[in-house]
Design an enzyme around this catalytic site. Structure first.
Site, short mmCIF file in Angstrom:
data_model
loop_
_atom_site.label_atom_id
_atom_site.label_comp_id
_atom_site.label_asym_id
_atom_site.label_seq_id
_atom_site.Cartn_x
_atom_site.Cartn_y
_atom_site.Cartn_z
CG ASP A 1 57.24 10.04 8.72
OD1 ASP A 1 57.29 11.09 9.39
OD2 ASP A 1 57.99 9.83 7.74
NE ARG B 1 80.02 2.79 16.54
CZ ARG B 1 80.51 1.79 17.26
NH1 ARG B 1 79.71 1.05 18.00
NH2 ARG B 1 81.80 1.52 17.26
CE LYS C 1 62.61 17.10 5.97
NZ LYS C 1 61.90 15.86 5.68
CE1 TYR D 1 61.18 13.36 2.17
CE2 TYR D 1 62.34 11.36 2.79
CZ TYR D 1 62.36 12.68 2.37
OH TYR D 1 63.56 13.30 2.18
C1 PLP Z 1 62.25 14.53 5.34
C2 PLP Z 1 61.34 13.45 5.70
C3 PLP Z 1 61.85 12.17 6.02
C4 PLP Z 1 63.31 11.82 5.94
O1 PLP Z 1 64.06 12.41 6.94
P1 PLP Z 1 65.60 12.81 6.75
O2 PLP Z 1 65.89 13.50 8.03
O3 PLP Z 1 65.68 13.69 5.55
O4 PLP Z 1 66.35 11.54 6.56
C5 PLP Z 1 60.93 11.18 6.38
N1 PLP Z 1 59.61 11.44 6.41
C6 PLP Z 1 59.10 12.65 6.11
C7 PLP Z 1 57.63 12.85 6.16
C8 PLP Z 1 59.95 13.68 5.73
O5 PLP Z 1 59.43 14.87 5.41
#
Ligand code: PLP
Length: 389
Positions: free
Chosen positions: A178, A54, A203, A106
């Site tokens: 982000d 962890r 992604k 998001y």
């Molecule tokens: C998918 C996504 C998230 C969230 O990420 P997870 O890995 O699904 O928790 C945050 N920001 C953007 C722009 C995303 O496309």
């Protein structure tokens, strides 16, 4: 290869080599998966830097080194989801902190901020594409963090990172970007002055739709330590196996992004000239309202396209169920092409009235363009257009 050599390499080389040194013990060219929870100590408290997974894990450490290098950061943390990164980052600000956040972030981020973290922190939502509105919010609220997402989802609105970060700095507010949609290949917010950058590794970074993960990169030691402390205390550290999968996927990130973009450019133009399309949103098109900002701050335009079909919900549904190669699914950024209907799928939790106001109409379709052969992708779309004629 020494670490200082790696710094001078192009990002296409870094994705393959940083954190990818051969195993010291065996010479194995690929890193071992340290699938272990604990580590043997030679005497109480005497260990090799690893005590419990962890807290730290050697496979995760390799991934974190790689991630840091890609954003030109000193520090990186790999977690079990993008949402864990958002939770811990906000939590690190301390109870009662105010966060100014883009109003088109998001959906999961919006849900987390407005239904869970809003009990402890204050969130102010603004259109971050408008510097005047951002400045007004900064002036009126004593905010610790400005949360930007650019381009946004699904409307691909673009915020000028450099300009907005400078505004925030004027009011002693830090900035998080982000960067999921661009990946470190096409946009590097830390270079534009941001304090933090996060990605949903689910992604493009992993790119193979087989891992959920998130990461945080920063140059600020104190904040890295605060967030690590929370990660270690709360527990969303990325697992060794998933860390290894991301390390494997990330090797082709540069080449994948190139192909995503190459295909997306062709498809965007194809859609823009199609009689059955009302309009297309793609940062690489001159018709995109912030095309000039995109050109300035992004090294590529990415693989996401949004378009409005001529028609309504009936035509959209028919279109989505006719395509075969474009898989009907949420998520994005994998090698395979995906298609979805934000109104019914990813953004269904937003009330219809609000959806309509921001432009998520019933004829809006989002594509995550994969890296299949372009001719096959176009033929698939052609077939769907014919079906709704
Ligand atoms: C998918 C996504 C998230 C969230 O990420 P997870 O890995 O699904 O928790 C945050 N920001 C953007 C722009 C995303 O496309």
């Amino acid at each position: 290869m020494k670490h200082h050599d790696l710094k001078t390499f192009d990002i296409a080389t870094k994705v393959i080599h940083v954190g990818g040194e051969p195993d010291k013990e065996t010479g194995a060219i690929m890193p071992p998966i340290f699938q272990t929870s604990t580590y043997v100590q030679s005497s109480p408290g005497k260990h090799k830097g690893y005590e419990y997974t962890r807290s730290h894990n050697p496979t995760r450490t390799r991934l974190e080194k790689n991630l840091a290098a890609l954003e030109g950061a000193k520090y990186a943390l790999a977690m079990s989801s993008g949402m864990s990164v958002a939770t811990l980052m906000v939590s690190a600000l301390g109870e009662g902190a105010t966060i100014i956040c883009g109003d088109d972030v998001y959906g999961g981020t919006y849900r987390l901020f407005t239904t869970i973290l809003n009990k402890t922190y204050k969130f102010v939502f603004v259109d971050t594409t408008d510097p005047k509105k951002v400045e007004h919010a900064l002036k009126t609220h004593d905010a610790s963090l400005l949360w930007l997402e650019t381009p946004t989802n699904p409307l691909l609105k673009i915020t000028d990172i450099k300009k907005t970060v400078a505004l925030a700095k004027k009011y002693k507010c830090m900035t998080m970007v982000d960067n999921t949609f661009m990946s470190p290949i096409f946009q590097n917010p830390l270079d534009l002055g941001a304090d933090f950058v996060m990605h949903s590794m689910t992604k493009y970074i992993n790119g193979h739709s087989d891992v959920v993960g998130g990461c945080l990169m920063t140059n600020q030691k104190a904040w890295y330590e605060k967030v690590w402390y929370l990660q270690n205390s709360i527990g969303p550290s990325q697992s060794p196996f998933d860390s290894w999968l991301v390390l494997r996927g990330i090797k082709t990130l540069a080449i994948r992004m190139r192909e995503h973009e190459r295909n997306a450019k062709v498809i965007a133009k194809y859609l823009e000239s199609h009689k059955q399309v009302e309009s297309v949103v793609y940062p690489g098109l001159k018709s995109h309202p912030q095309h000039s900002i995109a050109k300035k701050q992004m090294k590529g335009f990415g693989g996401m396209i949004t378009f409005y079909l001529k028609g309504g919900v009936k035509e959209s549904k028919k279109f989505l169920s006719t395509v075969k190669l474009f898989a009907l699914a949420e998520s994005l950024g994998g090698v395979e092409s995906l298609i979805e209907h934000p109104g019914i799928m990813t953004h269904a939790s937003i009330p219809k009235k609000v959806r309509e106001e921001i432009g998520i109409h019933d004829n809006l379709i989002r594509l995550s363009v994969g890296i299949e052969h372009i001719d096959d992708l176009i033929a698939d779309l052609d077939k769907a257009f014919k079906a709704i004629k």
